[in-house]
Design a protein around this motif. Sequence first.
Motif, PDB file in Angstrom:
ATOM      1  N   LYS A  71       0.830  -1.330  -0.184  1.00  0.00           N
ATOM      2  CA  LYS A  71       0.027   0.023  -0.048  1.00  0.00           C
ATOM      3  C   LYS A  71       0.813   1.295   0.047  1.00  0.00           C
ATOM      4  O   LYS A  71       0.489   2.276  -0.585  1.00  0.00           O
ATOM      5  N   LYS A  78      -7.584   1.140  -4.914  1.00  0.00           N
ATOM      6  CA  LYS A  78      -8.443   0.509  -4.059  1.00  0.00           C
ATOM      7  C   LYS A  78      -7.591  -0.924  -3.740  1.00  0.00           C
ATOM      8  O   LYS A  78      -7.489  -1.722  -4.687  1.00  0.00           O
ATOM      9  N   HIS A  79      -7.428  -1.339  -2.519  1.00  0.00           N
ATOM     10  CA  HIS A  79      -6.911  -2.475  -2.393  1.00  0.00           C
ATOM     11  C   HIS A  79      -7.836  -3.655  -2.083  1.00  0.00           C
ATOM     12  O   HIS A  79      -8.983  -3.418  -1.431  1.00  0.00           O
ATOM     13  N   ARG A  80      -7.605  -4.944  -2.396  1.00  0.00           N
ATOM     14  CA  ARG A  80      -8.425  -6.097  -2.244  1.00  0.00           C
ATOM     15  C   ARG A  80      -8.726  -6.327  -0.880  1.00  0.00           C
ATOM     16  O   ARG A  80      -9.501  -6.941  -0.236  1.00  0.00           O
ATOM     17  N   GLU A  82      -7.743  -5.269   2.835  1.00  0.00           N
ATOM     18  CA  GLU A  82      -7.647  -4.107   3.995  1.00  0.00           C
ATOM     19  C   GLU A  82      -6.521  -4.185   4.718  1.00  0.00           C
ATOM     20  O   GLU A  82      -5.804  -3.074   4.847  1.00  0.00           O
ATOM     21  N   SER A  94      -9.295  -5.369  -6.747  1.00  0.00           N
ATOM     22  CA  SER A  94     -10.153  -5.034  -5.586  1.00  0.00           C
ATOM     23  C   SER A  94     -11.576  -5.726  -5.696  1.00  0.00           C
ATOM     24  O   SER A  94     -12.222  -6.004  -4.771  1.00  0.00           O
TER      25      SER A  94
END
Length: 294
Positions: A71, A78-80, A82, A94
């Motif tokens: 990150k 947007k990351h898959r 969290e 994501s």
Amino acid sequence: MSITVTPTSPDFFAEISGVDVSKPLAPADCLAIENAINRYAVVVFHDQKLDDDQQVAFARNFGPIASSALKLRHRDIKHRIESSDVADISNLDSEGKVLRPDARRRLDGLANRLWHTDASFRAVPGGLSMLYAHVIPDEGGDTEFADMRAAYDALPDAKKRELEGLIAEHSIWRSREQLGVVQYTEEERASLPPVPQRVVRTHPGSQRKTLYLAAHASHIIGMPVADGRLIILDLIEHATQPRFVHAHKWRQGDLVIWDNRCTMHRARPFDTTKVRDLRRVTTRDVASTLEQAA
Ligand code: OGA
Ligand code: MN
């Protein structure tokens, strides 16, 4: 159930059975796993069922978790996944769709195809990495591991003396640059500055000497860049001869643990239109290699 450790060679790569890693670990089992890692450097557990939280809980038995740098170098997407405790080692976006060929995160992940050890580009580098297979393509996508203690042992004495005290500069940008992957912002670059690491270190779990190298290693500090780079390239070539390498063919449900302090690894190619979903949790080493035994 009792733990069984089955080596595939005398000092490298073992299979461990008789333990459910999704459950709290009995102290004796934890110790048996730790001992196996210290001796064999890479261990595999088959047929495990783990969600992300269970994977993190299991990893905590072996030390504090290193936060994933993914990150830090991909700030605009947007990351898959969290949690920064879990590194997304997949080719999915994501929404769970296979990444497009030109997706920046896919290109960044291709650096895993170069021989490396995890997080050597951080001042306090990676300790143990634990990679769990959710979805595996039918063909390809093996992970290969190189035994860096055996590679060190096999060096001629004169070479060992030459390497004494050498310090390499490691940077995540170096491994990406080798593949021509350079599209990072100043902010992303500034978040992961280069760090020094010893080229030879004593592996704390076995007290054996080991090479400590990666595609992140750029050059040797105090030497012309070209000379240092050639030393690094030669050593990586030496350490990745077939006699030091074991290829792991993944099955869904495999959990593989490797000790980053005395191994390198790389991913092998596969049909990138297929899903490959692995997730990794990595513990932090105790300190920079400069603050640990040479
Ligand atoms: C990693 C890594 C290799 C692979 O998870 O750190 O390098 O085969 N993975 O996915
Ligand atoms: Mn890796």
